[in-house]
Design an enzyme around this catalytic site. Structure first.
Site, PDB file in Angstrom:
ATOM      1  N   ASP A  35      -1.003   7.133 -37.610  1.00  0.00           N
ATOM      2  CA  ASP A  35      -0.052   6.230 -37.124  1.00  0.00           C
ATOM      3  C   ASP A  35      -0.099   5.051 -38.340  1.00  0.00           C
ATOM      4  O   ASP A  35      -1.110   4.928 -39.054  1.00  0.00           O
ATOM      5  CB  ASP A  35      -0.461   5.539 -35.858  1.00  0.00           C
ATOM      6  CG  ASP A  35       0.034   6.282 -34.752  1.00  0.00           C
ATOM      7  OD1 ASP A  35       0.849   7.396 -35.156  1.00  0.00           O
ATOM      8  OD2 ASP A  35      -0.356   6.020 -33.638  1.00  0.00           O
ATOM      9  N   LYS A  57       5.810   5.409 -36.261  1.00  0.00           N
ATOM     10  CA  LYS A  57       7.170   4.835 -36.092  1.00  0.00           C
ATOM     11  C   LYS A  57       7.020   3.780 -37.034  1.00  0.00           C
ATOM     12  O   LYS A  57       6.750   2.808 -36.531  1.00  0.00           O
ATOM     13  CB  LYS A  57       7.486   4.592 -34.680  1.00  0.00           C
ATOM     14  CG  LYS A  57       7.641   6.065 -33.859  1.00  0.00           C
ATOM     15  CD  LYS A  57       7.152   6.175 -32.463  1.00  0.00           C
ATOM     16  CE  LYS A  57       7.047   7.348 -32.200  1.00  0.00           C
ATOM     17  NZ  LYS A  57       5.534   7.801 -32.116  1.00  0.00           N
ATOM     18  N   MET A 172       2.451  -5.655 -27.393  1.00  0.00           N
ATOM     19  CA  MET A 172       3.732  -5.413 -28.022  1.00  0.00           C
ATOM     20  C   MET A 172       4.695  -6.486 -27.146  1.00  0.00           C
ATOM     21  O   MET A 172       5.987  -6.258 -27.006  1.00  0.00           O
ATOM     22  CB  MET A 172       4.270  -3.883 -27.488  1.00  0.00           C
ATOM     23  CG  MET A 172       3.534  -3.069 -28.182  1.00  0.00           C
ATOM     24  SD  MET A 172       3.584  -1.336 -27.411  1.00  0.00           S
ATOM     25  CE  MET A 172       2.906  -1.524 -25.868  1.00  0.00           C
TER      26      MET A 172
HETATM   27  N1  SAH Z   1      -3.720   1.706 -28.785  1.00  0.00           N
HETATM   28  C1  SAH Z   1      -3.457   0.320 -29.320  1.00  0.00           C
HETATM   29  C2  SAH Z   1      -2.171  -0.318 -28.869  1.00  0.00           C
HETATM   30  C3  SAH Z   1      -1.008   0.072 -29.443  1.00  0.00           C
HETATM   31  S1  SAH Z   1       0.446  -0.809 -29.087  1.00  0.00           S
HETATM   32  C4  SAH Z   1      -4.915  -0.195 -28.772  1.00  0.00           C
HETATM   33  O1  SAH Z   1      -5.631  -0.073 -27.995  1.00  0.00           O
HETATM   34  O2  SAH Z   1      -4.931  -1.484 -29.360  1.00  0.00           O
HETATM   35  C5  SAH Z   1       0.716  -1.817 -30.407  1.00  0.00           C
HETATM   36  C6  SAH Z   1       0.579  -2.888 -30.118  1.00  0.00           C
HETATM   37  O3  SAH Z   1      -0.779  -3.249 -29.921  1.00  0.00           O
HETATM   38  C7  SAH Z   1       1.003  -3.918 -30.844  1.00  0.00           C
HETATM   39  O4  SAH Z   1       2.373  -4.372 -30.599  1.00  0.00           O
HETATM   40  C8  SAH Z   1       0.116  -5.351 -30.797  1.00  0.00           C
HETATM   41  O5  SAH Z   1       0.433  -5.934 -29.342  1.00  0.00           O
HETATM   42  C9  SAH Z   1      -1.188  -4.770 -30.481  1.00  0.00           C
HETATM   43  N2  SAH Z   1      -2.182  -4.600 -31.646  1.00  0.00           N
HETATM   44  C10 SAH Z   1      -2.597  -3.665 -32.054  1.00  0.00           C
HETATM   45  N3  SAH Z   1      -3.271  -3.942 -33.393  1.00  0.00           N
HETATM   46  C11 SAH Z   1      -3.406  -5.276 -33.129  1.00  0.00           C
HETATM   47  C12 SAH Z   1      -4.061  -6.274 -33.774  1.00  0.00           C
HETATM   48  N4  SAH Z   1      -4.769  -6.167 -34.983  1.00  0.00           N
HETATM   49  N5  SAH Z   1      -3.902  -7.656 -33.609  1.00  0.00           N
HETATM   50  C13 SAH Z   1      -3.258  -7.851 -32.404  1.00  0.00           C
HETATM   51  N6  SAH Z   1      -2.357  -6.928 -31.875  1.00  0.00           N
HETATM   52  C14 SAH Z   1      -2.567  -5.657 -32.203  1.00  0.00           C
END
Ligand code: SAH
Length: 502
Positions: A35, A57, A172
């Site tokens: 991803d 995406k 998100m």
């Molecule tokens: N599976 C991922 C989440 C995916 S959904 C996990 O466990 O972290 C994607 C959302 O994750 C983004 O919209 C944001 O809200 C959050 N996210 C992912 N990486 C991030 C980061 N480095 N800093 C802040 N938010 C993050």
């Protein structure tokens, strides 16, 4: 033969937060489907022949739908491949890993799940916010903020979330934050409760805002925070004032350019990162080994006949031992010789190869080695100086003057490595540009690149500084100790001095 699919979490962005298991699996995979939100360099350990496929995406770009991704995983698994499905954070936390596992289970394709450090815990932690706390939060809820809370078909019960007795961690949620904040307050959440928004958590340049629930959305808008971001609602967000640590590291906010050869940059880069700097690698040079033939081959074959062997860089040591191995020799070939090394890095590399240097001068320049060699009888003795092709003549001149029968051989050449577009852009952002040798200065500037206006120039020592000045650069910081530790120390002192208002 059936393959296997690994659903693997890559963590929130800091490469240091990838699990050991994830790195092992990346290194052994036939195919990696990844991803957008995976750490920089996450795929560097992949096999050179592995197939790497982006299936994320991206707004505007054509990518695979979830059904297509599921089908592709099944197909690859069935074809006997070892597949890593690499996702940001944890694969089962808003990562649609559950759906992929269901598809694999339904198709009878073997799979394993490798959890990752999820952004909802890691981003707050890097911002100094514990998502639970004995006095402040005994529960935590992970919530998607993706859904418009006013949509009747919303799967979330916002009234229940408002009443939730603990921390709310929203993924998100940046776009919907105004609606979410309003909805929570309307449903009875205290409008004065602290809320933190952490943008790009654990990446260099992470930004955090804390404000009241009633005001946070306007602040986020005003400061232009963008995804990816995590929102933390609850009293724990207020603990940041005390617990914030990232911003307090000595080089936080600095962007340091490292111009030395990529193969040599890692030690310096690691030290700088440890101190909180964002490191950009902008190598100006590359080490090109000389072919093992002619005078070099003779010297290596006959190394046992020298009374003194002088080495001037870790590169030289590494290449000399490669050459010894190629000629069927090892450290014992140096048993009879006195070994001189410029600098602790060179001595350490000798040590790794089983040789303790006899002479290591205090200062790490050729002049100092000449001085340190004063007590060694050289008249009529055979001396080998093995180093870079274009090195200064001071050391050979001094050795000859003292009557040594000198053989000087080039183990390698330092050649220009022109910067790519990305590296040039990275250099433009630097607040410090480090030079660890004259050749890094010369080749960087001759390639047409230049440290940006206002960046502080850091030099490892007087020779490098002189070259920088010849090329029209003003050296702001010169290391007193002419090695990587000395350079990092001088840079850190400079950053500290500039932070204290005069
Ligand atoms: N599976 C991922 C989440 C995916 S959904 C996990 O466990 O972290 C994607 C959302 O994750 C983004 O919209 C944001 O809200 C959050 N996210 C992912 N990486 C991030 C980061 N480095 N800093 C802040 N938010 C993050």
């Amino acid at each position: 033969m059936s393959g296997i699919v690994y659903l693997v979490g890559a963590g929130p962005g800091d490469p240091g937060l990838m699990t050991r298991r994830s790195l092992e699996l990346i290194a052994s995979a036939d195919t990696i489907l990844y991803d957008r939100l995976i750490p920089p360099g996450a795929l560097e350990g992949a096999r050179p022949d592995a197939e790497l496929r982006y299936v994320g995406k991206e707004p505007g770009a054509a990518a695979l739908s979830q059904d297509e991704t599921n089908a592709l995983l099944v197909e690859l698994g069935r074809s006997g491949k070892r597949v890593v499905r690499l996702k940001g954070g944890d694969p089962f936390v808003f990562g649609r890993g559950g759906e992929e596992a269901e598809a694999l289970a339904a198709a009878g394709v073997p799979f394993e799940v490798v959890p990752g450090v999820t952004a909802g815990v890691a981003a707050p932690a890097y911002a100094g916010i514990p998502v639970t706390h004995r006095d402040a939060a005994s529960a935590v809820a992970f919530v998607t903020g993706h859904e418009d809370p006013d949509k009747p078909e919303s799967a979330l019960d916002w009234d229940a979330l408002a009443r939730f007795p603990g921390t709310l961690v929203l993924y998100m949620g940046i776009k919907n934050l105004p609606l979410i904040a309003e909805r929570l307050a309307a449903a009875g959440r205290d409008p004065d409760e602290p809320v933190a928004v952490v943008e790009r958590g654990t990446y260099p340049g992470q930004r955090t805002l804390v404000d009241r629930l009633a005001d946070i959305a306007a602040r986020v808008e005003a400061e232009g925070l963008r995804p990816p971001a995590i929102t933390v609602v609850g009293p724990v967000a207020g603990l940041r004032e005390t617990i914030a640590w990232l911003e307090r590291r000595p080089l936080h906010g600095e962007v340091v350019a490292v111009t030395r050869a990529r193969a040599q940059a890692s030690g310096l880069a690691a030290q700088l990162r440890e101190l909180g700097a964002e490191v950009v690698e902008t190598p100006a040079i590359r080490i090109e080994p000389r072919p093992l033939e002619g005078a070099l081959l003779d010297a290596v074959r006959g190394i046992g006949d020298y009374a003194l062997v002088c080495l001037t860089s870790p590169n030289g040591v590494r290449l000399l031992f490669d050459a010894l191995a190629e000629t069927g020799q090892d450290a014992r070939a140096l048993a009879g010789a006195t070994v001189g090394a410029i600098g602790p890095g060179t001595a350490a590399e000798l040590d790794r190869n089983g040789v303790r240097a006899d002479i290591v001068p205090e200062q790490f320049v050729a002049e100092a080695l000449v001085e340190a060699l004063a007590p060694v009888e050289l008249e009529g003795r055979r001396v080998l100086l093995a180093r870079a092709a274009e090195a200064r003549s001071l050391l050979p001149d001094a050795l000859r003057e003292r009557g040594a029968e000198l053989d000087e051989v080039a183990l390698y050449e330092t050649v220009a490595e022109p910067l790519g577009d990305e590296e040039r852009a990275a250099l433009e952002r630097a607040t410090y540009v480090t030079f660890t040798s004259s050749s890094t200065v010369r080749f960087l500037l001759e390639s047409g690149a230049r440290p940006p206006e206002g960046a502080r120039i850091v030099s490892i020592g007087p020779i490098t500084s002189a070259t920088a000045q010849e090329h029209g650069l003003t050296v702001d910081v010169e290391a007193e100790r002419h090695d990587v530790d000395g350079l990092v120390g001088a840079l850190t002192d400079d950053a500290a001095a500039r932070r204290v208002p005069a």
